[in-house]
Scaffold this motif. Sequence first.
Motif, PDB file in Angstrom:
ATOM      1  N   ALA A  37       3.950   0.516  11.622  1.00  0.00           N
ATOM      2  CA  ALA A  37       3.604  -0.619  12.478  1.00  0.00           C
ATOM      3  C   ALA A  37       4.481  -1.790  12.056  1.00  0.00           C
ATOM      4  O   ALA A  37       5.284  -1.664  11.136  1.00  0.00           O
ATOM      5  N   ARG A  38       4.282  -2.918  12.695  1.00  0.00           N
ATOM      6  CA  ARG A  38       5.094  -4.088  12.372  1.00  0.00           C
ATOM      7  C   ARG A  38       4.408  -5.042  11.405  1.00  0.00           C
ATOM      8  O   ARG A  38       5.036  -5.979  10.928  1.00  0.00           O
ATOM      9  N   ASN A  39       3.116  -4.798  11.114  1.00  0.00           N
ATOM     10  CA  ASN A  39       2.357  -5.701  10.269  1.00  0.00           C
ATOM     11  C   ASN A  39       2.144  -5.083   8.899  1.00  0.00           C
ATOM     12  O   ASN A  39       1.366  -4.132   8.748  1.00  0.00           O
ATOM     13  N   GLN A  40       2.837  -5.605   7.898  1.00  0.00           N
ATOM     14  CA  GLN A  40       2.778  -5.042   6.551  1.00  0.00           C
ATOM     15  C   GLN A  40       1.371  -5.126   5.961  1.00  0.00           C
ATOM     16  O   GLN A  40       0.884  -4.163   5.353  1.00  0.00           O
ATOM     17  N   GLU A  41       0.700  -6.243   6.122  1.00  0.00           N
ATOM     18  CA  GLU A  41      -0.617  -6.432   5.522  1.00  0.00           C
ATOM     19  C   GLU A  41      -1.617  -5.412   6.060  1.00  0.00           C
ATOM     20  O   GLU A  41      -2.390  -4.811   5.300  1.00  0.00           O
ATOM     21  N   ARG A  42      -1.620  -5.207   7.370  1.00  0.00           N
ATOM     22  CA  ARG A  42      -2.555  -4.249   7.957  1.00  0.00           C
ATOM     23  C   ARG A  42      -2.210  -2.816   7.556  1.00  0.00           C
ATOM     24  O   ARG A  42      -3.103  -1.989   7.332  1.00  0.00           O
ATOM     25  N   LEU A  43      -0.920  -2.520   7.452  1.00  0.00           N
ATOM     26  CA  LEU A  43      -0.514  -1.194   6.994  1.00  0.00           C
ATOM     27  C   LEU A  43      -0.992  -0.937   5.574  1.00  0.00           C
ATOM     28  O   LEU A  43      -1.509   0.141   5.265  1.00  0.00           O
ATOM     29  N   ASP A  44      -0.800  -1.921   4.716  1.00  0.00           N
ATOM     30  CA  ASP A  44      -1.226  -1.775   3.323  1.00  0.00           C
ATOM     31  C   ASP A  44      -2.731  -1.519   3.240  1.00  0.00           C
ATOM     32  O   ASP A  44      -3.192  -0.692   2.435  1.00  0.00           O
ATOM     33  N   ALA A  45      -3.498  -2.213   4.084  1.00  0.00           N
ATOM     34  CA  ALA A  45      -4.953  -2.041   4.070  1.00  0.00           C
ATOM     35  C   ALA A  45      -5.330  -0.632   4.525  1.00  0.00           C
ATOM     36  O   ALA A  45      -6.230  -0.001   3.959  1.00  0.00           O
ATOM     37  N   LEU A  46      -4.651  -0.132   5.550  1.00  0.00           N
ATOM     38  CA  LEU A  46      -4.930   1.218   6.051  1.00  0.00           C
ATOM     39  C   LEU A  46      -4.591   2.264   4.999  1.00  0.00           C
ATOM     40  O   LEU A  46      -5.389   3.183   4.743  1.00  0.00           O
TER      41      LEU A  46
END
Length: 247
Positions: free
Chosen positions: A37-46
């Motif tokens: 995805a384009r959002n690093q923070e949300r990817l890290d959380a997932l």
Amino acid sequence: MNYLENKTAIVTGASSGIGKAAAKALAENGVKIVAAARNQERLDALVADIRASGGRAAGRVADVTNLAEAQALAAFAKETYGTVDILINNAGLMLFSYWSDLAIDDWNQMIDTNIKGYLNAIAGVLPIMLAQKSGQILNMDSVAGHQVDPAAGIYCATKFFVQAMTESMRKDLGVNYGIRANTISPGVINTGWADKVTDPAGRQAAQELNKIAIDPDDVARAVVYALNQPENVTVNDLIISPTRQNW
């Protein structure tokens, strides 16, 4: 039988909505997830969430409208897990306007994401799958790929494109190379889309429609079903919609 165990799947648009739910559901079935995805923070959380539940996952920021980034994503998946068995083309954009609005920027954004983004991701994984002589490509479609709304002409057109290209892939890649291609076509899904409609009247109508929406987890179960089939079986298209949706 679980045919998904130890497979590697790239999921685009994985930071929220259907992509996030599908990534988690597949991880629960033993799939190694490469979330994009384009959002690093949300990817890290997932990724952290999947790992905390005992699954295997890695994240990579990628904009699939850029061919080089899509190809780098596929290379990252292969380097990380040694193979790419599944691509879930899910990153998408739905914007509403009437033709008289001449919303050309919206048109181009949807074409870039919903068509070129899918094609770029396919171009990234296909050399790997051809070399393996196996793989699955699931192109997330929509009921908008089966019928047309006057305020969603371009969005519907992009989803009709997805239907046509996937059928061509099935007849070429499936028949000649054993690479399965299919679509899932959700109806109204509660992914927060209604609150993003900018026109006040349109947002009110969207929020009203969203009251009957089903959850991304409902679609994720369909994703698992479609992919968890023996190699000689392809689920061509699966339409998943709310019971009270009348179109």
